[in-house]
Design an enzyme around this catalytic site. Structure first.
Site, PDB file in Angstrom:
ATOM      1  N   GLU A   1      40.681  31.333  34.501  1.00  0.00           N
ATOM      2  CA  GLU A   1      41.900  31.209  33.709  1.00  0.00           C
ATOM      3  C   GLU A   1      42.048  29.745  33.307  1.00  0.00           C
ATOM      4  OE1 GLU A   1      46.751  31.963  33.855  1.00  0.00           O
ATOM      5  OE2 GLU A   1      45.552  32.274  35.673  1.00  0.00           O
TER       6      GLU A   1
ATOM      7  N   ARG B   1      34.603  33.291  49.306  1.00  0.00           N
ATOM      8  CA  ARG B   1      34.891  32.077  48.559  1.00  0.00           C
ATOM      9  C   ARG B   1      34.483  30.860  49.380  1.00  0.00           C
ATOM     10  NH1 ARG B   1      41.038  30.947  47.604  1.00  0.00           N
ATOM     11  NH2 ARG B   1      40.164  28.882  47.202  1.00  0.00           N
TER      12      ARG B   1
ATOM     13  N   LYS C   1      45.183  25.080  43.609  1.00  0.00           N
ATOM     14  CA  LYS C   1      45.654  24.474  42.362  1.00  0.00           C
ATOM     15  C   LYS C   1      47.061  23.907  42.527  1.00  0.00           C
ATOM     16  CE  LYS C   1      42.985  27.044  38.888  1.00  0.00           C
ATOM     17  NZ  LYS C   1      43.069  27.988  37.767  1.00  0.00           N
TER      18      LYS C   1
END
Length: 575
Positions: free
Chosen positions: A46, A282, A292
């Site tokens: 994104e 991950r 983030k």
């Protein structure tokens, strides 16, 4: 055997479970389609921020698997949330993928895609789902919708609008698209099972109203698809074969399969070659933060010097720090691909960096904490050329030369007025070799009014120069670095270290700011061997004894370089 299969036969043997899956699919011909590669992956970020080292793992994995199995990897932006996404983030993401050494071009065709490219088709498919009885417009408030969703121990409750006739839902959905309603007034939901133990299958939202300007489509749309709806459809539209996600999407896979199955029933896709989602662990890296939200907090509060601060685990940060694309790829290869979450120690990343830089980086001498050394018996105003290999293990790269003169800079730690036991460097009455130069003997010191040593005096032995026959006549234990004071290049050097002192700074609800390392950045004035003023931005060197350094690509100017320490020669955190 097809040409594509012939190429894939030369791919590396399975080193992780995803390779095993791909090789099994190749053997079975699962995705054998005329004129298309049998492996098509995608990297779908994104564009709402800067990528970090975890994304680098996903980039290397998706693009690397496509490369190794003669396939292609699509670069696709999940730009379905207009309030958070910007062109700036699109640009930096594309730049980061290129910097890591990958391309979305395959056989002369660029496979750069945006979810916003599919808004029209996503809307059309939503209308089909409504008419087929697989979706409905829900007019509950957000609070009631959340309350009726239930929890992990309690099933959800059907919305009072769940049995709304398809014609009514279709009319409302079209009016949503026409802009007749406010944000949140209605939402389109898939009709699955409110009692499902998987919360993601409890009639998930697939379209919501959002009156916001989109960075690509402008004000054309005021209804936007949800990620879980968009993602599988985008995969199918692009003929993706292996949709590789991190483990947090494992519970989303049933909806991924459900939505594609329903649309295949409607004739939108070919059921036998629908993409399949595979999940991997991950990257959790010690001494780093990849959230983030927390990264943004540190940037906005000025705790770090922007998104490309060399202490951050952002891709722009590690690039500015001096990491190489090859070192990041090597790191990703070494850590492999796992099915369960775990922590990867920062030392593995730093070790990969050292292993990549050691054979590449030319050597140079730098004095980081200078102390004046005066050779009293060296002829005033004269110089002698000294030489050293550009790289000690590759003589074919030649030698570099630099002058020695009467006044030099040495490291402060290379002199001790009252030496401790086992100290073999410079102290009154002791002899050491100036590396690549002469043997000297310390004779005296100069002190300031506070008793601090400000200069060291010594005599040199003219027949002791390194590389000459006379040098063999001198046996000394100490060997110290130096640069000529007159000829040295003065440079700003930034000594970077790990940003956090805690290996898991934000685990378990800890205040990550309390773990900030106060020694993570130190700016000093150093003296470098002559010729280093010619260093170009992103030129990397090993400063002998100190570590690997890079000329900063933002602040270095012609004739006036600024160097960042990339990594020390050895891991001092493991001690």
């Amino acid at each position: 055997m097809s040409n594509e299969q012939t190429k894939s036969a030369n791919a590396p043997s399975s080193s992780n479970f995803l390779r095993a899956i791909i090789e099994s699919d190749l053997k079975a011909g699962t995705y054998r389609r005329a004129g298309m590669p049998e492996v098509i992956t995608r990297f779908p970020p994104e564009p709402n921020g800067y990528l970090h080292i975890g994304h680098a793992k996903s980039i290397c994995l998706n693009f690397g698997l496509a490369r190794d199995y003669a396939g292609r990897c699509h670069m696709r932006f999940d730009d379905t949330n207009p309030t958070k996404e910007e062109q700036e983030f699109v640009d930096t993401i594309l730049d980061s993928v290129r910097w890591l050494g990958f391309t979305w071009e395959h056989q002369g065709e660029a496979h750069l895609h945006y979810a916003s490219d599919y808004f029209g088709r996503l809307y059309e498919m939503a209308e089909y789902l409504i008419t087929a009885g697989h979706a409905y417009v829900d007019s509950q408030s957000a609070e009631d919708m959340a309350k009726n969703r239930g929890n992990f121990s309690e099933p959800g409750k059907n919305s009072p609008f769940r049995d709304r006739p398809p014609a009514e839902s279709l009319d409302l959905f079209r009016r949503m698209k026409a802009g007749e309603f406010r944000d949140g007034e209605h939402v389109l939901r898939a009709k699955i099972d409110m009692a499902s133990p998987n919360m993601n299958m409890r009639d998930p939202a697939i379209f919501r109203i959002r009156h916001a300007h989109h960075h690509r489509t402008g004000d054309k749309w005021c209804v936007y698809p949800m990620y879980d709806y968009t993602h599988p459809i985008s995969d199918a539209l692009e003929k993706i074969t292996h949709s590789i996600c991190t483990l947090e999407f494992q519970d989303h896979r049933p909806f991924y399969d459900w939505i594609l199955a329903r649309l295949a029933e409607g004739g939108y896709f070919d059921q036998p070659t629908l993409p399949h989602q595979h999940e991997f662990a991950r990257l959790n890296l010690t001494y780093a933060i990849t959230s983030k939200r927390r990264l943004l907090q540190m940037v906005e509060e000025g705790i770090v010097d922007g998104w490309d601060d060399p202490r951050l685990a952002t891709i722009v940060g590690i690039r500015r720090r001096g990491f190489t694309p090859e070192s990041v790829q090597l790191f990703c290869e070494r850590i492999g691909v796992a099915k369960a979450d775990g922590w990867i120690d920062m030392s593995i990343l730093e070790g990969s960096l050292r292993d990549d830089l050691d054979p590449k980086a030319p050597r140079a001498v730098a004095v980081l904490r200078p102390l004046k050394l005066i050779l009293d018996n060296f002829p005033e105003g004269e110089t002698v050329e000294c030489s050293a290999p550009v790289h000690p293990h590759f003589p074919e790269r030649g030698n570099r030369t630099f002058p020695i003169s009467r006044e030099l800079w040495i490291e402060q730690e290379d002199f001790m007025e009252s030496p401790v036991k086992g100290y073999f460097r410079l102290f009154p009455g002791n002899r050491v070799r100036l590396r690549y130069g002469y043997v000297i003997e310390c004779t005296s010191v100069d002190k300031d009014a506070n008793g601090n040593v400000v200069a060291v005096h010594a005599n040199y032995f003219a027949d002791s120069k390194s590389g000459t026959e006379g040098s063999a006549n001198y046996k000394v234990k100490g060997n110290i670095h130096w640069v000529s004071a007159e000829h040295a290049v003065e440079a700003e050097v930034r000594l970077y270290d790990r940003l956090f002192t805690d290996p898991q700074p934000d685990a378990g609800g800890k205040d990550f700011l309390a773990a900030i390392n106060p020694q993570s950045k130190e700016v000093i004035t150093a003296y470098l061997e002559s010729g280093m003023d010619k260093a170009m931005p992103e030129d990397r060197y090993q400063f002998e004894r100190h570590g690997y350094f890079v000329a900063d690509h933002e602040d270095s100017k012609p004739g006036k370089p600024v160097f960042n320490r990339i990594v020390t020669l050895r891991d001092s955190w493991g001690k």
